[in-house]
Design an enzyme around this catalytic site. Structure first.
Site, PDB file in Angstrom:
ATOM      1  N   ASP A  29      -7.754  28.773   4.096  1.00 43.86           N
ATOM      2  CA  ASP A  29      -7.041  29.093   2.862  1.00 43.86           C
ATOM      3  C   ASP A  29      -7.521  30.462   2.354  1.00 43.86           C
ATOM      4  O   ASP A  29      -8.728  30.722   2.318  1.00 43.86           O
ATOM      5  CB  ASP A  29      -7.356  27.998   1.824  1.00 43.86           C
ATOM      6  CG  ASP A  29      -6.417  28.042   0.643  1.00 43.86           C
ATOM      7  OD1 ASP A  29      -5.262  28.467   0.815  1.00 43.86           O
ATOM      8  OD2 ASP A  29      -6.836  27.638  -0.460  1.00 43.86           O
ATOM      9  N   HIS A 151       0.624  27.293  -4.544  1.00 47.82           N
ATOM     10  CA  HIS A 151      -0.812  27.361  -4.839  1.00 47.82           C
ATOM     11  C   HIS A 151      -1.012  26.990  -6.310  1.00 47.82           C
ATOM     12  O   HIS A 151      -0.095  27.095  -7.111  1.00 47.82           O
ATOM     13  CB  HIS A 151      -1.343  28.774  -4.567  1.00 47.82           C
ATOM     14  CG  HIS A 151      -1.548  29.037  -3.110  1.00 47.82           C
ATOM     15  ND1 HIS A 151      -2.801  29.120  -2.541  1.00 47.82           N
ATOM     16  CD2 HIS A 151      -0.668  29.197  -2.099  1.00 47.82           C
ATOM     17  CE1 HIS A 151      -2.671  29.331  -1.247  1.00 47.82           C
ATOM     18  NE2 HIS A 151      -1.388  29.386  -0.948  1.00 47.82           N
TER      19      HIS A 151
HETATM   20  P1  13P Z   1      -6.016  24.655  -7.864  1.00 45.33           P
HETATM   21  O1  13P Z   1      -7.490  24.784  -7.775  1.00 45.33           O
HETATM   22  O2  13P Z   1      -5.457  25.173  -9.127  1.00 45.33           O
HETATM   23  O3  13P Z   1      -5.546  23.278  -7.550  1.00 45.33           O
HETATM   24  O4  13P Z   1      -5.415  25.605  -6.725  1.00 45.33           O
HETATM   25  C1  13P Z   1      -5.767  25.367  -5.392  1.00 45.33           C
HETATM   26  C2  13P Z   1      -5.194  26.398  -4.488  1.00 45.33           C
HETATM   27  O5  13P Z   1      -4.128  26.923  -4.716  1.00 45.33           O
HETATM   28  C3  13P Z   1      -5.968  26.727  -3.305  1.00 45.33           C
HETATM   29  O6  13P Z   1      -5.348  27.704  -2.540  1.00 45.33           O
END
Ligand code: 13P
Length: 232
Positions: A29, A151
């Site tokens: 990610d 996201h």
């Molecule tokens: P949150 O932490 O707001 O759930 O977002 C997670 C995210 O988009 C990781 O790429």
């Protein structure tokens, strides 16, 4: 966590030892540099998000294409980000910057498999109600022909999540809510003094008694909300 090879070894070992039969994607990610993503690919990750959203769109396109060229022959999926998902992640805070259709089309032309187009969601906690661009979601997913990635999935009310899915979001990232579920469980364990009873100080008990179960419950609820259960 040690490094890419550590994570790949651990996940592959778990799949074997636990006889996991559903398909598992091992995904990077927000890979923030080409070399980092390349290392992950060659260590055995099966899905890569290259995040060049903080660069100019031209540089983002060039770097995303480099990743696509590495990943595609190995059957590894690639996600790219356009616009800036605001909020705070890993200590870095920024404002929302909506993606434009023109830039989404440019990044789509690199051959990516899914598109993280920033359309009002933020990482971490929302200040007030999220302001999601549903019309843009429909338009961008249909005009690029790509599934969208949302996201900043934590803290979005259920009805908004359902509308976002109906508007083209096919993958939803949730981190903050799962982390909070974990921390809440640790807090409860310590506040109940369980760490001070016999061998309650054992990290496996500290984590396993509430924190792990809380995370599992949150993840199960999200899978149900997203309509993902039994879909693999
Ligand atoms: P949150 O932490 O707001 O759930 O977002 C997670 C995210 O988009 C990781 O790429």
């Amino acid at each position: 966590m040690g490094g890419w090879n550590t994570v790949v070894g651990m996940v592959n070992g778990l799949m074997k030892d636990l006889s996991i039969t559903v398909p598992v994607a091992l995904h990077v990610d927000h890979g923030g540099a080409v070399d980092i993503c390349k290392d992950a690919i060659y260590a055995g990750f099966t899905s890569i998000m290259y995040d060049g959203s903080h660069d100019s769109i031209d540089k983002n396109v060039i770097n995303t294409k480099i990743i696509v060229d590495y990943a595609t022959p190995l059957n590894i999926s690639v996600e790219a980000e356009v616009g800036i998902v605001g909020g705070t992640e890993d200590g870095v805070t920024g404002g929302v910057n909506y993606a434009s259709l023109k830039e989404c089309k440019m990044i789509a032309a690199t051959g990516i498999d899914f598109l993280a187009a920033s359309l009002g969601s933020v990482h971490g906690d929302y200040a007030g109600e999220p302001n999601l661009g549903y019309d843009e979601m429909v338009e961008y997913s249909s005009k690029t022909g790509l599934p969208l990635v949302l996201h900043g999935g934590s803290g979005i009310p259920d009805d908004m999540i359902k509308k976002a899915i109906a508007s083209g979001q096919a993958k939803i990232n949730v981190n903050t809510e799962v982390q909070k579920a974990f921390s809440k469980g640790i807090r409860q364990y310590i506040e109940e003094g369980k760490d001070q009873i016999t061998t309650g100080y054992d990290p496996r008990k500290v984590i396993g008694t509430y924190a792990y179960k809380n995370m599992k419950k949150t993840i199960t609820e999200k899978l149900t909300l997203f309509g993902s259960t039994n879909k693999a």
